[in-house]
Design a protein around this motif. Sequence first.
Motif, PDB file in Angstrom:
ATOM      1  N   HIS A 471       0.819  -1.206   0.000  1.00 30.01           N
ATOM      2  CA  HIS A 471       0.000   0.000   0.000  1.00 30.01           C
ATOM      3  C   HIS A 471       0.866   1.275   0.000  1.00 30.01           C
ATOM      4  N   PHE A 472       2.072   1.178  -0.503  1.00 35.46           N
ATOM      5  CA  PHE A 472       3.032   2.288  -0.384  1.00 35.46           C
ATOM      6  C   PHE A 472       2.462   3.597  -0.921  1.00 35.46           C
ATOM      7  N   ALA A 473       1.957   3.612  -2.155  1.00 36.89           N
ATOM      8  CA  ALA A 473       1.477   4.867  -2.751  1.00 36.89           C
ATOM      9  C   ALA A 473       0.220   5.369  -2.051  1.00 36.89           C
ATOM     10  N   ARG A 474      -0.678   4.456  -1.697  1.00 32.31           N
ATOM     11  CA  ARG A 474      -1.869   4.873  -0.949  1.00 32.31           C
ATOM     12  C   ARG A 474      -1.461   5.503   0.377  1.00 32.31           C
ATOM     13  N   ASP A 475      -0.432   4.928   0.999  1.00 27.02           N
ATOM     14  CA  ASP A 475       0.067   5.457   2.269  1.00 27.02           C
ATOM     15  C   ASP A 475       0.528   6.902   2.112  1.00 27.02           C
ATOM     16  N   VAL A 476       1.148   7.198   0.963  1.00 26.63           N
ATOM     17  CA  VAL A 476       1.625   8.564   0.695  1.00 26.63           C
ATOM     18  C   VAL A 476       0.448   9.530   0.619  1.00 26.63           C
ATOM     19  N   PHE A 477      -0.569   9.184  -0.167  1.00 28.99           N
ATOM     20  CA  PHE A 477      -1.671  10.118  -0.414  1.00 28.99           C
ATOM     21  C   PHE A 477      -2.634  10.234   0.766  1.00 28.99           C
ATOM     22  N   CYS A 478      -2.653   9.223   1.614  1.00 34.16           N
ATOM     23  CA  CYS A 478      -3.596   9.259   2.738  1.00 34.16           C
ATOM     24  C   CYS A 478      -3.051   9.985   3.959  1.00 34.16           C
ATOM     25  N   THR A 479      -1.796  10.467   3.891  1.00 35.06           N
ATOM     26  CA  THR A 479      -1.196  11.144   5.039  1.00 35.06           C
ATOM     27  C   THR A 479      -1.909  12.458   5.329  1.00 35.06           C
ATOM     28  N   GLU A 480      -1.659  12.963   6.515  1.00 34.83           N
ATOM     29  CA  GLU A 480      -2.276  14.212   6.961  1.00 34.83           C
ATOM     30  C   GLU A 480      -1.900  15.380   6.059  1.00 34.83           C
ATOM     31  N   ASN A 481      -0.688  15.377   5.495  1.00 33.50           N
ATOM     32  CA  ASN A 481      -0.222  16.488   4.660  1.00 33.50           C
ATOM     33  C   ASN A 481      -0.905  16.547   3.301  1.00 33.50           C
ATOM     34  N   LEU A 482      -1.502  15.416   2.854  1.00 34.17           N
ATOM     35  CA  LEU A 482      -2.153  15.413   1.548  1.00 34.17           C
ATOM     36  C   LEU A 482      -3.671  15.269   1.711  1.00 34.17           C
ATOM     37  N   LEU A 483      -4.203  14.059   1.700  1.00 34.10           N
ATOM     38  CA  LEU A 483      -5.656  13.888   1.735  1.00 34.10           C
ATOM     39  C   LEU A 483      -6.206  13.655   3.137  1.00 34.10           C
ATOM     40  N   ASN A 484      -5.318  13.435   4.101  1.00 35.68           N
ATOM     41  CA  ASN A 484      -5.721  13.304   5.495  1.00 35.68           C
ATOM     42  C   ASN A 484      -6.840  12.273   5.679  1.00 35.68           C
ATOM     43  N   CYS A 485      -6.563  11.065   5.195  1.00 33.19           N
ATOM     44  CA  CYS A 485      -7.563   9.983   5.317  1.00 33.19           C
ATOM     45  C   CYS A 485      -6.833   8.668   5.563  1.00 33.19           C
ATOM     46  N   GLU A 486      -6.092   8.605   6.637  1.00 31.99           N
ATOM     47  CA  GLU A 486      -5.250   7.442   6.910  1.00 31.99           C
ATOM     48  C   GLU A 486      -6.045   6.151   7.047  1.00 31.99           C
TER      49      GLU A 486
END
Length: 517
Positions: A471-486
């Motif tokens: 889930h590496f790329a999803r992990d990037v986009f779901c972080t608080e700094n981007l989409l904030n949906c961990e």
Amino acid sequence: MDQKCKILVAGDVRGNFKQLFSRVESINKKAGPFDMLFCVGDFYSKDNNDELIAYRNGYKNIPVPTYFLGPTNAETNRQYDDNESEICTNLTYLGKRGLYTSSSGLKIAYLSGIESTGKESHAWNFTKEDVVAVRDSCFASKVSLSDYRGIDILITSPWPEGISEDKSNSSKLIAFLAKEIKPRYHFCGMNDKYFEPPPYRNPGDETTQLSLATRFISLAAVGNPEKQKAVYAVSLNPVDKMRVMDLIQKTTNEIASPFSNIDFSMYKRKQDTESGKQYFYDLNKRDDRPRKRRGNNDGSFEKRQRPTYDQESCWFCLSSANVEKHLVISIGENFYLALAKGPINSTHALIVSVTHIQSAALLPDSQWKELEEIKESLVNYFKEQDQVVCFWERNYKCSHLQINAVAIDAGYSWKIKHGFEDKAEEYELTLDELPKLTNAADLPAQGPYFVAELPDGTTLLTKQMKRFPLHFARDVFCTENLLNCEEKVDWKQCCLSKEEETELVQEFRKNYQLPRA
């Protein structure tokens, strides 16, 4: 005119790696360069395989990208590692079965092992289900079977039954497979002799009205004392790029099909699946389960079955019987766009190849061009909404090309690269920064990889795939700094109802369609 693809095929290697690769190097210098080498029959010996150590350690180089089949008995099966496909540079284990498509478009069907007797099945056996899966993968790219032209090469270890009066190391299932898919060349090993009868003519049938010819070639073992032919060279234009007249042209020494008197009634084709069917689940699902070795009573361990990918039930193949058509956004000539299952946001889509091909690194130039046009159209589509889009591909623990596309507000664009770098550091990964991809050759032709194409034109690539986080790329986009949906890192935790998925697809369709050729 298209440049022909130059292929080498070798018979049973049986641990004679030094002799094989020295011979291939000599052939490559005199008549090459060759694009690929395929090895049929037993690649490993039963005990002594020490000659491969130098190649594994990088002290010696394999001159041509080499692909080999799986084991044919319990003794050689011990040499295979369950999780290992890329043995070293230019040496790859193909797997149990499948259809390999080269970057030039050449199609090579393969089947490892020997036919199961039906009493029990081992890692070195194939069954009717394996044969049907290979057959259906060859048919999968066709809108209807009537436009089928055959494939370029079939490689197996045993001979097909009927090709010779000698039935040793022969298989009725392989005869059925050869009859169905009609390869231009069929290479085998295992019988310790070079045998090349005249080409035989496949009569037209329900598969195709074309009368296609097959050249059967059995190769002797590498290093055989009689010095029979163990390495064969062939130069081919892909079957899909040839004129029909060239495909059906007859030669003076042809013979009738050797399979005409064999009863294949027990293998009759099931009703063809409806064209246009897809199933869009993430391939992570088959890999998230914990892997354990099962212990036997004597303290030994039973080897896990190597994973195989049944293209009849592949979640991304057009011929899949498991269908969720409501996820399709748009269909092009060689690719289609679908809503991702368990999307990160409403823009999360998948670009998927129509034909069964494993990665973008294997795409021919024409399909790469179409893929680039699709990406550009998505960039322009989201730009009108003041958004930027990022594309990524994980060619690891998956069998079908799928490229994720996720758009976010343009104001966050600068954070994407930092997000990937931070996660790479967290997972102890090295991401190489490359310029914009221009063709398939920019990607690793051998082995797994992860690649991300960022909105600023930067490409991030890693081949460091051992224990790669799925889930590496999803992990990037779901972080608080981007989409904030961990909570959406795992797609299974954010699946939508069919009604919600349909609504998102319809919204996407209102203003977007894949570019047409």
